[in-house]
Design a protein around this motif. Structure first.
Motif, PDB file in Angstrom:
ATOM      1  N   SER A 147       0.836  -1.200   0.000  1.00 41.52           N
ATOM      2  CA  SER A 147       0.000   0.000   0.000  1.00 41.52           C
ATOM      3  C   SER A 147       0.870   1.249   0.000  1.00 41.52           C
ATOM      4  CB  SER A 147      -0.923   0.003   1.230  1.00 41.52           C
ATOM      5  OG  SER A 147      -0.154  -0.004   2.419  1.00 41.52           O
ATOM      6  N   HIS A 148       0.259   2.381  -0.359  1.00 37.57           N
ATOM      7  CA  HIS A 148       1.035   3.614  -0.451  1.00 37.57           C
ATOM      8  C   HIS A 148       1.285   4.182   0.946  1.00 37.57           C
ATOM      9  CE1 HIS A 148      -2.408   6.111   0.566  1.00 37.57           C
ATOM     10  NE2 HIS A 148      -3.121   5.417  -0.316  1.00 37.57           N
ATOM     11  N   GLN A 149       2.201   5.132   1.010  1.00 40.84           N
ATOM     12  CA  GLN A 149       2.551   5.740   2.292  1.00 40.84           C
ATOM     13  C   GLN A 149       2.192   7.225   2.337  1.00 40.84           C
ATOM     14  OE1 GLN A 149       5.531   4.207   0.590  1.00 40.84           O
ATOM     15  NE2 GLN A 149       4.589   2.287   1.203  1.00 40.84           N
ATOM     16  N   TYR A 150       1.172   7.604   1.596  1.00 37.17           N
ATOM     17  CA  TYR A 150       0.775   9.006   1.615  1.00 37.17           C
ATOM     18  C   TYR A 150       0.333   9.406   3.025  1.00 37.17           C
ATOM     19  CZ  TYR A 150       0.608   8.813  -3.486  1.00 37.17           C
ATOM     20  OH  TYR A 150       0.913   8.660  -4.805  1.00 37.17           O
ATOM     21  N   LEU A 151       0.579  10.676   3.348  1.00 36.63           N
ATOM     22  CA  LEU A 151       0.062  11.183   4.617  1.00 36.63           C
ATOM     23  C   LEU A 151      -1.449  11.331   4.516  1.00 36.63           C
ATOM     24  CD1 LEU A 151       2.626  14.016   5.498  1.00 36.63           C
ATOM     25  CD2 LEU A 151       2.480  11.740   6.486  1.00 36.63           C
ATOM     26  N   PRO A 152      -2.165  11.110   5.616  1.00 37.88           N
ATOM     27  CA  PRO A 152      -3.612  11.364   5.594  1.00 37.88           C
ATOM     28  C   PRO A 152      -3.873  12.848   5.349  1.00 37.88           C
ATOM     29  CG  PRO A 152      -2.834  10.923   7.822  1.00 37.88           C
ATOM     30  CD  PRO A 152      -1.701  10.605   6.917  1.00 37.88           C
ATOM     31  N   ASN A 153      -5.068  13.153   4.918  1.00 42.34           N
ATOM     32  CA  ASN A 153      -5.387  14.518   4.499  1.00 42.34           C
ATOM     33  C   ASN A 153      -5.186  15.542   5.609  1.00 42.34           C
ATOM     34  OD1 ASN A 153      -6.049  13.710   1.916  1.00 42.34           O
ATOM     35  ND2 ASN A 153      -8.212  13.395   2.387  1.00 42.34           N
ATOM     36  N   HIS A 154      -5.526  15.169   6.852  1.00 43.50           N
ATOM     37  CA  HIS A 154      -5.404  16.156   7.929  1.00 43.50           C
ATOM     38  C   HIS A 154      -3.935  16.495   8.208  1.00 43.50           C
ATOM     39  CE1 HIS A 154      -4.840  12.408  10.240  1.00 43.50           C
ATOM     40  NE2 HIS A 154      -4.246  13.153  11.164  1.00 43.50           N
ATOM     41  N   LEU A 155      -3.035  15.505   8.106  1.00 47.04           N
ATOM     42  CA  LEU A 155      -1.612  15.785   8.286  1.00 47.04           C
ATOM     43  C   LEU A 155      -1.043  16.550   7.101  1.00 47.04           C
ATOM     44  CD1 LEU A 155      -0.082  12.586   9.955  1.00 47.04           C
ATOM     45  CD2 LEU A 155      -0.253  14.893  10.911  1.00 47.04           C
TER      46      LEU A 155
ATOM     47  N   ALA B 241      -2.679  18.656   5.276  1.00 47.29           N
ATOM     48  CA  ALA B 241      -3.149  20.035   5.456  1.00 47.29           C
ATOM     49  C   ALA B 241      -2.346  20.746   6.547  1.00 47.29           C
ATOM     50  CB  ALA B 241      -4.639  20.040   5.806  1.00 47.29           C
ATOM     51  N   PHE B 242      -2.026  20.032   7.633  1.00 43.82           N
ATOM     52  CA  PHE B 242      -1.246  20.628   8.730  1.00 43.82           C
ATOM     53  C   PHE B 242       0.125  21.087   8.244  1.00 43.82           C
ATOM     54  CE2 PHE B 242       2.159  19.829  11.829  1.00 43.82           C
ATOM     55  CZ  PHE B 242       1.846  20.785  12.789  1.00 43.82           C
ATOM     56  N   PHE B 243       0.847  20.207   7.528  1.00 40.97           N
ATOM     57  CA  PHE B 243       2.184  20.578   7.063  1.00 40.97           C
ATOM     58  C   PHE B 243       2.114  21.642   5.968  1.00 40.97           C
ATOM     59  CE2 PHE B 243       3.321  16.367   8.898  1.00 40.97           C
ATOM     60  CZ  PHE B 243       4.317  16.805   9.747  1.00 40.97           C
ATOM     61  N   PHE B 244       1.121  21.533   5.083  1.00 36.33           N
ATOM     62  CA  PHE B 244       0.952  22.534   4.032  1.00 36.33           C
ATOM     63  C   PHE B 244       0.721  23.911   4.647  1.00 36.33           C
ATOM     64  CE2 PHE B 244      -1.078  24.988   0.744  1.00 36.33           C
ATOM     65  CZ  PHE B 244      -0.540  24.518  -0.450  1.00 36.33           C
ATOM     66  N   PHE B 245      -0.148  23.982   5.631  1.00 39.16           N
ATOM     67  CA  PHE B 245      -0.482  25.253   6.273  1.00 39.16           C
ATOM     68  C   PHE B 245       0.699  25.785   7.082  1.00 39.16           C
ATOM     69  CE2 PHE B 245      -2.516  27.611   9.859  1.00 39.16           C
ATOM     70  CZ  PHE B 245      -3.051  28.649   9.110  1.00 39.16           C
ATOM     71  N   SER B 246       1.365  24.916   7.832  1.00 45.08           N
ATOM     72  CA  SER B 246       2.486  25.334   8.678  1.00 45.08           C
ATOM     73  C   SER B 246       3.650  25.855   7.837  1.00 45.08           C
ATOM     74  CB  SER B 246       2.961  24.172   9.547  1.00 45.08           C
ATOM     75  OG  SER B 246       1.950  23.735  10.417  1.00 45.08           O
ATOM     76  N   PHE B 247       4.014  25.100   6.779  1.00 44.09           N
ATOM     77  CA  PHE B 247       5.103  25.555   5.921  1.00 44.09           C
ATOM     78  C   PHE B 247       4.702  26.806   5.141  1.00 44.09           C
ATOM     79  CE2 PHE B 247       6.978  21.210   6.326  1.00 44.09           C
ATOM     80  CZ  PHE B 247       8.238  21.615   6.722  1.00 44.09           C
ATOM     81  N   SER B 248       3.404  26.976   4.854  1.00 43.77           N
ATOM     82  CA  SER B 248       2.953  28.195   4.181  1.00 43.77           C
ATOM     83  C   SER B 248       3.143  29.412   5.086  1.00 43.77           C
ATOM     84  CB  SER B 248       1.478  28.077   3.774  1.00 43.77           C
ATOM     85  OG  SER B 248       1.306  27.118   2.766  1.00 43.77           O
ATOM     86  N   LEU B 249       2.781  29.291   6.346  1.00 41.48           N
ATOM     87  CA  LEU B 249       2.994  30.386   7.290  1.00 41.48           C
ATOM     88  C   LEU B 249       4.472  30.750   7.370  1.00 41.48           C
ATOM     89  CD1 LEU B 249       0.606  29.392  10.230  1.00 41.48           C
ATOM     90  CD2 LEU B 249       0.346  31.323   8.662  1.00 41.48           C
ATOM     91  N   LEU B 250       5.310  29.719   7.369  1.00 37.92           N
ATOM     92  CA  LEU B 250       6.750  29.945   7.427  1.00 37.92           C
ATOM     93  C   LEU B 250       7.241  30.623   6.151  1.00 37.92           C
ATOM     94  CD1 LEU B 250       8.990  29.303   9.482  1.00 37.92           C
ATOM     95  CD2 LEU B 250       9.433  27.209   8.223  1.00 37.92           C
ATOM     96  N   TYR B 251       6.756  30.175   5.005  1.00 36.89           N
ATOM     97  CA  TYR B 251       7.155  30.736   3.715  1.00 36.89           C
ATOM     98  C   TYR B 251       6.779  32.215   3.614  1.00 36.89           C
ATOM     99  CZ  TYR B 251       7.750  30.949  -1.384  1.00 36.89           C
ATOM    100  OH  TYR B 251       8.162  31.271  -2.651  1.00 36.89           O
TER     101      TYR B 251
END
Length: 455
Positions: free
Chosen positions: A181-189, A191-201
């Motif tokens: 099976s794949h190892q993709y992160l679940p959607n909530h994680l 979204a968390f990393f996308f949002f956190s790194f966006s704030l940092l960017y």
């Protein structure tokens, strides 16, 4: 006290005593540096927001340091007297740095070893700080562990976020290994990393770059895994689609912020300058700049030379991850130093861009020293740190003299280095307009209100 298994109580005492010690460092040998014009930008911006003045009169820097820097100031503001916010910020930042180190260390070793590491890290930080203070380094390079500007908080947050992402990916791969099976992160994680790194960017591209590069280094150089597995994540369409959307979303958001607030365009300034240079002149300017920079370190950074000598003798025994990060970041940060300090904003000594190297060096040296000092009792370490705390308590603090001197200045127009300190020490009652050497309004990281002088 049990040396074999220290309880949470001993960690509590370490963080309490080290916190008081770090606060006293901010109030004594680092006082002038953390109360400089650049470091007072965020407390004054927050005070304007809290008092209802807003922030549209501010000329913001290209990296506004909103997250997590402004967020931490917002936490402190209701509980700390305004004039103590810079020192409280430095104390809080070092608390999170030490806490993050303890979490990281305990994943690979015992609580006893983690506590020993924290003690040695704190002592080494204090030792190099005292050395730089006594021999007159300018600036003291470790001030960035305690300051709230110039990328320091963003760097620590970026590194912590990257390590967390790496550990989450590792855990998921272990759970799914062998089942196809794949190892993709679940959607909530995701979204968390996308949002956190966006704030940092949006807050600081430099800190985001540090985190992104760290992730690639950690992931690709994990020699315990086969190469195909190390690069597998970067071969998936999902990764590149998310990366493209991330850059597109944040560049559009940053463009929107520039339309709302007065934020200069770093890339535009850099490209305009480079367009006027030939390749030969750019190389010559770079070489001369690095030569002058090295002379600055030799004459004004003796504590850095001391740290580099320790690094030279201990580097082979560093943890592999720290060695890899140092090897990758040295050319990257020197390149950033040139691009920003020489070709964008013409800073004579932007040593802050090498700050991540000091952190990795300090971490690695501490790692090497711990086995050689294991015979020292925890009681002795507590007493020694307490002794340093008492010594710092009796060092003279320049607070009263600085406040009296700056509060007495009533000029309506002052230089940039005086404008924010005057605003800070008068708690916003005095609002001079910053001017440059030609007497014209100075619009670089200033909260000067719009008047006929600044229009």
């Amino acid at each position: 006290m049990s040396i074999q298994s220290p309880s949470q109580f001993y960690f509590f005492w370490f963080f309490l005593v080290s916190g008081i010690t770090n606060f006293l460092l901010c109030e004594t040998i680092y006082f002038d540096l953390i109360h400089s014009a650049d470091n007072l930008y965020l407390p004054l911006l927050l005070k304007d927001l809290a008092s209802g003045h807003g922030m549209f009169h501010w000329y913001l820097p290209p990296s506004p340091y909103f997250f997590p820097d402004l967020f931490l100031n917002l936490i402190l503001y209701p509980f700390v007297p305004f004039l103590y916010i810079p020192s409280a910020y430095g104390t809080l930042q070092m608390f999170f740095v030490l806490l993050g180190i303890s979490f990281f260390i305990t994943k690979y070793t015992t609580k006893t070893a983690a506590l020993e590491f924290l003690f040695r890290f704190e002592f080494l930080l204090i030792l190099v700080s005292f050395l730089g203070y006594w021999i007159g380094d300018n600036p003291l390079p470790f001030v960035y562990f305690l300051s709230q500007a110039h990328h320091s908080t963003g760097f620590f947050f970026s590194l912590l976020l990257t390590m967390y992402l790496y550990s989450v990916l590792n855990d998921r791969e272990k759970d799914h290994r062998g089942d196809g099976s794949h190892q993709y992160l679940p959607n909530h994680l995701t979204a968390f990393f996308f949002f956190s790194f966006s704030l940092l960017y949006l807050s600081d591209r430099f800190s985001f770059s540090v985190g992104a590069i760290s992730f690639f280094v950690v992931r690709i150089w994990d020699s315990k895994r086969p190469l195909s597995e190390r690069i597998s994540y970067f071969q998936k369409k999902r990764f590149w689609i998310l990366s493209f959307l991330f850059i597109l979303f944040n560049e559009l958001a940053f463009l929107g912020l520039k339309q709302i607030f007065q934020i200069p365009g770093s890339f535009q300034i850099l490209l305009n300058y480079l367009s006027r240079q030939t390749l030969e002149s750019s190389l010559q300017l770079s070489g001369n700049y690095l030569w002058d920079f090295s002379k600055h370190i030799y004459y004004q950074g003796k504590s850095i030379l001391f740290l580099m000598s320790l690094l030279f003798f201990t580097y082979p025994k560093f943890p592999k991850l720290i060695r890899h990060l140092l090897v990758v970041f040295f050319p990257v940060l020197v390149g950033l130093l040139l691009l920003v300090g020489r070709f964008t904003y013409l800073h004579p000594y932007p040593i802050r861009y090498l700050f991540p190297l000091w952190f990795f060096a300090l971490f690695g040296i501490t790692w090497v020293l711990v086995p050689f000092t294991k015979m020292i009792s925890h009681w002795v370490l507590f007493l020694a740190l307490g002794g340093v705390m008492v010594f710092l308590f009796y060092l003279p603090s320049p607070r009263a003299e600085v406040q009296s001197r700056l509060s007495s200045i009533t000029d309506k127009e002052v230089t940039y280095d005086l404008e924010k300190p005057i605003r800070f020490w008068s708690e916003g009652k005095q609002t001079p307009v910053p001017i440059d050497k030609d007497g014209k309004p100075y619009h670089w990281i200033t909260g000067a209100f719009h008047t006929h002088l600044t229009e």
